[in-house]
Scaffold this active site. Structure first.
Site, mmCIF file in Angstrom:
data_model
loop_
_atom_site.group_PDB
_atom_site.id
_atom_site.type_symbol
_atom_site.label_atom_id
_atom_site.label_comp_id
_atom_site.label_asym_id
_atom_site.label_seq_id
_atom_site.Cartn_x
_atom_site.Cartn_y
_atom_site.Cartn_z
ATOM 1 N N HIS A 190 -13.395 -3.124 -1.158
ATOM 2 C CA HIS A 190 -12.499 -2.577 -0.137
ATOM 3 C C HIS A 190 -12.744 -3.239 1.219
ATOM 4 C CE1 HIS A 190 -9.702 0.996 -0.289
ATOM 5 N NE2 HIS A 190 -9.572 0.636 0.980
ATOM 6 N N TYR A 208 -1.956 5.411 -4.367
ATOM 7 C CA TYR A 208 -2.884 6.512 -4.153
ATOM 8 C C TYR A 208 -2.160 7.790 -4.570
ATOM 9 C CZ TYR A 208 -5.976 3.646 -1.175
ATOM 10 O OH TYR A 208 -6.830 2.698 -0.692
ATOM 11 N N SER A 218 0.824 -1.206 0.000
ATOM 12 C CA SER A 218 0.000 0.000 0.000
ATOM 13 C C SER A 218 0.857 1.254 0.000
ATOM 14 C CB SER A 218 -0.908 0.001 1.237
ATOM 15 O OG SER A 218 -1.563 1.246 1.379
ATOM 16 N N THR A 266 -6.504 1.865 -7.035
ATOM 17 C CA THR A 266 -7.753 1.657 -6.318
ATOM 18 C C THR A 266 -8.724 2.773 -6.685
ATOM 19 O OG1 THR A 266 -6.609 0.561 -4.490
ATOM 20 C CG2 THR A 266 -8.791 1.436 -4.036
ATOM 21 N N LYS A 321 -8.295 -1.932 -9.047
ATOM 22 C CA LYS A 321 -8.923 -2.531 -7.863
ATOM 23 C C LYS A 321 -10.127 -1.702 -7.439
ATOM 24 C CE LYS A 321 -7.743 -3.915 -3.103
ATOM 25 N NZ LYS A 321 -8.577 -2.989 -2.315
#
Length: 398
Positions: A287, A139, A116, A165, A263
């Protein structure tokens, strides 16, 4: 071997729920429930697990199965079993080694790890720890400049796929976190944290490890130009301003030459749009029930996405997986492999790397036993004929 490692190695630890209970005893409530909880009424989180109960097996009996093969390929890379460890932000609060421990355990098990952006360890340190394939989940916290810097670091460190994501337009309403003061405990206002301190003091072993580790004050993979690594206290606000949109995909394709995995796909429309924008694979995911409560369980959404993709790309799935039998059901319904999140993070909280390794051992043994009892010699031979799913799960013609 410390006492936590001895506990997870016990033959009495037979399933993921055992690891969950051990983690719950070892870490403070705010930390445990950050991992364990979901959004709002947690309906979707519960449905992620319950959906597997609606799919039943159709075994082929009177079969002598010896040595089932669990091997599969995902994005051209062979894995020892059809699972990867999912990106789980802030894993370092569960255990000081956090993402490094998880990546190392995945590599030793012959499978992959997805890091992540919200990691407490640098992507370079994670890359050094793992002998397995690594993907980086991006992100856009800190803007495109910070994202480009992270992408270049990931490429240089040997990460082979980029995961985007798309279901975080804002933070889900995670009510347990608010009640437990999770954001306050990690924030700058120490006076505001006083009412929540007893839960930390009740776990002196965890607290000592956390403080000796430095307290996880910043996120080393989010380097904001002119400022340096993003302080942990600003992570939630930064994530809320970092929505990935379809308009970002052209820029990302230029910045990242490798496979892009999307995702957060729950509909055929989003699956097709992902492929049209250049995705190599999609992950059917809600999620973990931590964003929009009331959406379909990932397993329920899987058939629609499989029909929409129609063989154009690989499909993975996450959400609610606690047993190897769950993985088999997902593959029978069209997933190439799955991602597991809470299942390994419980192990991480229970005993660090040893706990993650134990979670993987449990899932591997489950997979081998399930295939043998199904009368199926390998993951590659699984197909829809081995399961019955509700007729209502037929693809929505969207």
């Amino acid at each position: 071997m410390n006492r936590h490692e001895r506990r997870v190695a016990s033959p009495h630890v037979v399933n993921i729920e055992d690891l969950r209970r051990m983690a719950q005893r070892r870490v403070p409530r705010a930390v445990f429930e950050y991992v364990d909880g979901g959004a709002e009424g947690e309906v979707t989180m519960r449905e992620n697990c319950r959906a597997f109960e609606e799919v039943t097996f159709r075994p082929r009996n009177a079969m002598a199965i010896s040595g089932c093969s669990l091997r599969t390929k995902v994005l051209g890379v062979e894995l020892s079993m059809p699972l990867l460890l999912a990106p789980c932000g802030f894993s370092r609060i569960m255990h000081p080694e956090g993402e490094v421990a998880a990546a190392r355990a995945a590599g030793k098990a012959g499978t992959g790890y997805v890091l992540s952006t919200m990691s407490g360890h640098s992507l370079e340190d994670v890359a050094k720890a793992s002998a397995g394939p690594l993907w980086y989940q991006l992100y856009l916290v800190g803007g495109r400049a910070a994202g480009e810097a992270a992408i270049e670091r990931a490429r240089a460190a040997g990460f082979t796929a980029l995961v985007l994501t798309i279901d975080t337009a804002t933070f889900g309403m995670r009510e347990r976190d608010i009640r437990n003061g999770a954001a306050v405990l990690l924030g700058k206002n120490k006076l505001a944290a006083i009412p929540f301190l007893p839960q930390l003091l009740a776990h002196p072993g965890w607290l000592a490890s956390f403080l000796l580790d430095g307290g996880m004050l910043e996120l080393p993979n989010i380097v904001v130009p002119g400022r340096g690594p993003l302080p942990l206290s600003e992570a939630h606000a930064g994530l809320a301003r970092s929505v990935v949109t379809w308009e970002d995909f052209g820029w990302l394709r230029k910045a990242w030459p490798g496979p892009i995995v999307v995702k957060g796909v729950l509909t055929g429309d989003d699956a097709r749009r992902s492929l049209d924008e250049g995705a190599t694979a999609v992950i059917v995911s809600n999620h973990g029930g931590r964003q929009l409560d009331g959406v379909a369980a990932s397993l329920r959404a899987l058939p629609e996405v499989v029909a929409a993709v129609n063989g154009r790309a690989e499909i993975l799935m996450d959400g609610g997986i606690r047993r190897g039998a769950d993985i088999v059901k997902a593959i029978c319904l069209g997933a190439r492999a799955v991602l597991v999140g809470r299942a390994y993070v419980y192990g991480l909280g229970a005993a660090g790397e040893a706990g993650v390794a134990r979670a993987l051992e449990i899932l591997r043994a489950d997979l081998e036993r399930t295939l043998t009892l199904l009368g199926c010699p390998s993951i590659a031979e699984l197909n829809p004929c081995y399961v019955d799913a509700p007729a209502s799960w037929r693809p929505n013609p969207s």
